[in-house]
Design a protein around this motif. Structure first.
Motif, PDB file in Angstrom:
ATOM      1  N   LYS A  97       0.896  -1.539   0.377  1.00 54.16           N
ATOM      2  CA  LYS A  97      -0.054   0.243  -0.103  1.00 54.16           C
ATOM      3  C   LYS A  97       0.945   1.329  -0.105  1.00 54.16           C
ATOM      4  O   LYS A  97       0.691   2.143  -0.160  1.00 54.16           O
ATOM      5  CB  LYS A  97      -1.044   0.088   1.553  1.00 54.16           C
ATOM      6  CG  LYS A  97      -2.023   1.302   1.373  1.00 54.16           C
ATOM      7  CD  LYS A  97      -2.725   1.835   0.889  1.00 54.16           C
ATOM      8  CE  LYS A  97      -3.789   2.749   0.930  1.00 54.16           C
ATOM      9  NZ  LYS A  97      -3.650   3.949   0.972  1.00 54.16           N
ATOM     10  N   GLN A  98       1.473   1.225   0.946  1.00 53.82           N
ATOM     11  CA  GLN A  98       2.885   2.310   0.873  1.00 53.82           C
ATOM     12  C   GLN A  98       3.786   2.835  -0.772  1.00 53.82           C
ATOM     13  O   GLN A  98       4.037   4.005  -1.118  1.00 53.82           O
ATOM     14  CB  GLN A  98       3.968   1.933   1.994  1.00 53.82           C
ATOM     15  CG  GLN A  98       3.080   2.386   3.227  1.00 53.82           C
ATOM     16  CD  GLN A  98       3.888   1.942   4.252  1.00 53.82           C
ATOM     17  OE1 GLN A  98       4.492   1.431   4.447  1.00 53.82           O
ATOM     18  NE2 GLN A  98       4.222   3.244   5.607  1.00 53.82           N
ATOM     19  N   GLU A  99       4.000   1.575  -1.475  1.00 55.93           N
ATOM     20  CA  GLU A  99       4.405   1.559  -2.610  1.00 55.93           C
ATOM     21  C   GLU A  99       3.516   2.242  -3.307  1.00 55.93           C
ATOM     22  O   GLU A  99       3.833   3.299  -3.944  1.00 55.93           O
ATOM     23  CB  GLU A  99       4.446   0.146  -3.304  1.00 55.93           C
ATOM     24  CG  GLU A  99       5.733   0.049  -4.139  1.00 55.93           C
ATOM     25  CD  GLU A  99       6.464  -1.021  -4.567  1.00 55.93           C
ATOM     26  OE1 GLU A  99       6.293  -1.605  -5.382  1.00 55.93           O
ATOM     27  OE2 GLU A  99       6.596  -1.846  -4.011  1.00 55.93           O
ATOM     28  N   GLU A 100       2.255   2.155  -3.196  1.00 56.71           N
ATOM     29  CA  GLU A 100       0.868   2.209  -4.293  1.00 56.71           C
ATOM     30  C   GLU A 100       1.245   4.090  -4.187  1.00 56.71           C
ATOM     31  O   GLU A 100       0.914   4.888  -4.740  1.00 56.71           O
ATOM     32  CB  GLU A 100      -0.566   1.609  -3.913  1.00 56.71           C
ATOM     33  CG  GLU A 100      -0.103  -0.032  -4.852  1.00 56.71           C
ATOM     34  CD  GLU A 100      -1.672  -0.557  -3.795  1.00 56.71           C
ATOM     35  OE1 GLU A 100      -2.283   0.247  -3.374  1.00 56.71           O
ATOM     36  OE2 GLU A 100      -1.478  -1.702  -4.381  1.00 56.71           O
ATOM     37  N   ASP A 101       1.244   4.021  -2.294  1.00 54.79           N
ATOM     38  CA  ASP A 101       0.960   5.984  -2.517  1.00 54.79           C
ATOM     39  C   ASP A 101       2.082   6.289  -3.309  1.00 54.79           C
ATOM     40  O   ASP A 101       1.712   7.773  -3.157  1.00 54.79           O
ATOM     41  CB  ASP A 101       0.314   5.582  -0.844  1.00 54.79           C
ATOM     42  CG  ASP A 101      -0.123   5.317  -0.231  1.00 54.79           C
ATOM     43  OD1 ASP A 101      -1.115   5.009  -0.785  1.00 54.79           O
ATOM     44  OD2 ASP A 101      -0.366   4.951   1.430  1.00 54.79           O
ATOM     45  N   MET A 102       3.687   5.880  -2.832  1.00 49.81           N
ATOM     46  CA  MET A 102       4.579   6.514  -3.692  1.00 49.81           C
ATOM     47  C   MET A 102       4.445   7.073  -5.074  1.00 49.81           C
ATOM     48  O   MET A 102       5.003   8.152  -5.056  1.00 49.81           O
ATOM     49  CB  MET A 102       5.671   5.878  -2.728  1.00 49.81           C
ATOM     50  CG  MET A 102       6.841   7.122  -3.213  1.00 49.81           C
ATOM     51  SD  MET A 102       7.648   8.802  -2.651  1.00 49.81           S
ATOM     52  CE  MET A 102       7.223   8.431  -0.931  1.00 49.81           C
ATOM     53  N   VAL A 103       4.218   6.075  -5.393  1.00 48.09           N
ATOM     54  CA  VAL A 103       4.174   5.481  -7.043  1.00 48.09           C
ATOM     55  C   VAL A 103       2.940   7.360  -6.924  1.00 48.09           C
ATOM     56  O   VAL A 103       2.504   7.653  -8.087  1.00 48.09           O
ATOM     57  CB  VAL A 103       3.721   4.662  -7.520  1.00 48.09           C
ATOM     58  CG1 VAL A 103       3.074   4.911  -8.844  1.00 48.09           C
ATOM     59  CG2 VAL A 103       4.714   3.396  -7.063  1.00 48.09           C
ATOM     60  N   ARG A 104       1.567   7.014  -6.065  1.00 45.92           N
ATOM     61  CA  ARG A 104       0.519   8.002  -7.270  1.00 45.92           C
ATOM     62  C   ARG A 104       0.930   9.314  -6.619  1.00 45.92           C
ATOM     63  O   ARG A 104       0.834  10.779  -7.525  1.00 45.92           O
ATOM     64  CB  ARG A 104      -0.635   7.970  -5.678  1.00 45.92           C
ATOM     65  CG  ARG A 104      -2.349   8.310  -6.203  1.00 45.92           C
ATOM     66  CD  ARG A 104      -2.474   8.518  -5.899  1.00 45.92           C
ATOM     67  NE  ARG A 104      -3.329   7.107  -5.749  1.00 45.92           N
ATOM     68  CZ  ARG A 104      -3.445   5.503  -5.159  1.00 45.92           C
ATOM     69  NH1 ARG A 104      -2.117   6.038  -3.774  1.00 45.92           N
ATOM     70  NH2 ARG A 104      -4.005   4.426  -5.362  1.00 45.92           N
ATOM     71  N   ARG A 105       1.604   9.546  -5.332  1.00 46.17           N
ATOM     72  CA  ARG A 105       2.657  11.341  -4.812  1.00 46.17           C
ATOM     73  C   ARG A 105       3.273  11.323  -6.350  1.00 46.17           C
ATOM     74  O   ARG A 105       3.532  12.447  -6.505  1.00 46.17           O
ATOM     75  CB  ARG A 105       3.273  10.917  -3.436  1.00 46.17           C
ATOM     76  CG  ARG A 105       2.641  10.878  -2.424  1.00 46.17           C
ATOM     77  CD  ARG A 105       1.289  11.859  -2.266  1.00 46.17           C
ATOM     78  NE  ARG A 105       1.650  12.531  -2.471  1.00 46.17           N
ATOM     79  CZ  ARG A 105       0.922  14.103  -2.557  1.00 46.17           C
ATOM     80  NH1 ARG A 105       0.345  13.999  -3.781  1.00 46.17           N
ATOM     81  NH2 ARG A 105       1.593  15.188  -2.021  1.00 46.17           N
ATOM     82  N   ILE A 106       4.341  10.487  -6.874  1.00 45.58           N
ATOM     83  CA  ILE A 106       6.043  10.806  -7.657  1.00 45.58           C
ATOM     84  C   ILE A 106       4.406  11.660  -9.094  1.00 45.58           C
ATOM     85  O   ILE A 106       4.859  12.251 -10.248  1.00 45.58           O
ATOM     86  CB  ILE A 106       6.204   9.246  -8.412  1.00 45.58           C
ATOM     87  CG1 ILE A 106       7.108   9.513  -6.489  1.00 45.58           C
ATOM     88  CG2 ILE A 106       6.787   9.868  -9.405  1.00 45.58           C
ATOM     89  CD1 ILE A 106       7.925   8.177  -6.970  1.00 45.58           C
ATOM     90  N   ARG A 107       3.457  10.281  -9.044  1.00 45.40           N
ATOM     91  CA  ARG A 107       2.822  11.207 -10.032  1.00 45.40           C
ATOM     92  C   ARG A 107       2.104  12.357 -10.292  1.00 45.40           C
ATOM     93  O   ARG A 107       1.912  12.572 -11.632  1.00 45.40           O
ATOM     94  CB  ARG A 107       1.952   9.937 -10.455  1.00 45.40           C
ATOM     95  CG  ARG A 107       2.674   8.975 -11.263  1.00 45.40           C
ATOM     96  CD  ARG A 107       1.242   7.281 -11.791  1.00 45.40           C
ATOM     97  NE  ARG A 107       2.505   6.589 -12.602  1.00 45.40           N
ATOM     98  CZ  ARG A 107       1.447   5.716 -13.077  1.00 45.40           C
ATOM     99  NH1 ARG A 107       0.404   5.195 -12.918  1.00 45.40           N
ATOM    100  NH2 ARG A 107       2.853   4.299 -14.036  1.00 45.40           N
TER     101      ARG A 107
END
Length: 242
Positions: A97-107
């Protein structure tokens, strides 16, 4: 050039971004760049030893102190866009979930460059874990097959690594020096916010002076008194060698 840039800084603990990149951050802010700061953990367990010397100290109180120090330091550097992930340190472990959150923030941020920890810090496994996490997420953000609804994939942004505390022991090699002479006073003021790690302030003053010396020798810029260095993860792409 900095005016149109977007810089994402990912710091494992409360003060990491100040010791290692405070001057660069302040310089970018002053020149009109958008700087977004992510503090994954305030370092209650592993980076607040001086605070734990107080009798009857509690984790909650340490967290309050460290959060306040971090906010104050970020304000001195001019950073207004800061988020806390409230993770437990020592060790830092990342979920899917944190990995998904960071990808989202980068985008969402679409940074021109990301600054985070370098590949190896021989005395701090948390820093190593953060590097691998941010590197992985930066690459995933480029893939259209990694879906974040409403957000498009990015192009690969530059990724820079902080200089680790134990530089030589960690096999660190500087890839770029940033002249922070003008923003050095802000860095010092921000460092002085961290009473829990006051012993590091003089160390990083000396490091900035030493890196300034290296930058002068390499560039011939005699007015460069203080500098910060970062490792490059990806090569620079340019029209020529100069």
């Amino acid at each position: 050039m900095m005016q149109d840039e977007r810089l994402l800084v990912v710091s494992a603990h409360a003060a990491d971004y100040v010791w290692r990149a405070g001057g660069t951050i302040a310089k970018y802010v002053k020149n009109g760049a958008k700087v977004h700061l992510v503090v994954l953990s305030v370092g209650v367990r592993g980076e607040s030893n001086d605070l734990w010397k107080t009798p009857d100290q509690t984790a909650e109180h340490v967290k309050e102190i460290r959060t306040a120090e971090t906010r104050k330091a970020a304000g001195i550097l001019g950073v207004r866009d800061i988020e806390f992930w409230d993770m437990e340190d020592y060790p830092l472990r990342f979920s899917e979930k944190q990995e998904e959150d960071m990808v989202r923030r980068i985008r969402e941020i679409r940074p021109t460059a990301i600054i985070t920890h370098d590949r190896r810090d021989v005395l701090n496994p948390d820093h190593n874990a953060v590097h691998e996490f941010v590197f992985q997420c930066s690459v995933e953000s480029n893939s259209a097959g990694v879906v974040t609804p409403g957000l498009k994939a990015t192009s690969q942004m530059q990724l820079y690594g902080f200089e680790p505390h134990q530089t030589e022991l960690s096999g660190y090699v500087p890839g770029i020096f940033v002249d922070i002479t003008e923003s050095y006073p802000q860095k010092v003021e921000a460092m002085e916010c961290f009473k829990a790690q006051g012993h590091l302030i003089e160390y990083y003053k000396q490091r900035a002076f030493m890196r300034g010396n290296h930058a002068r020798r390499l560039s011939g810029r005699k007015d460069c008194q203080y500098a910060e260095s970062f490792a490059r993860v990806f090569p620079q792409v340019a029209s020529g060698l100069a």
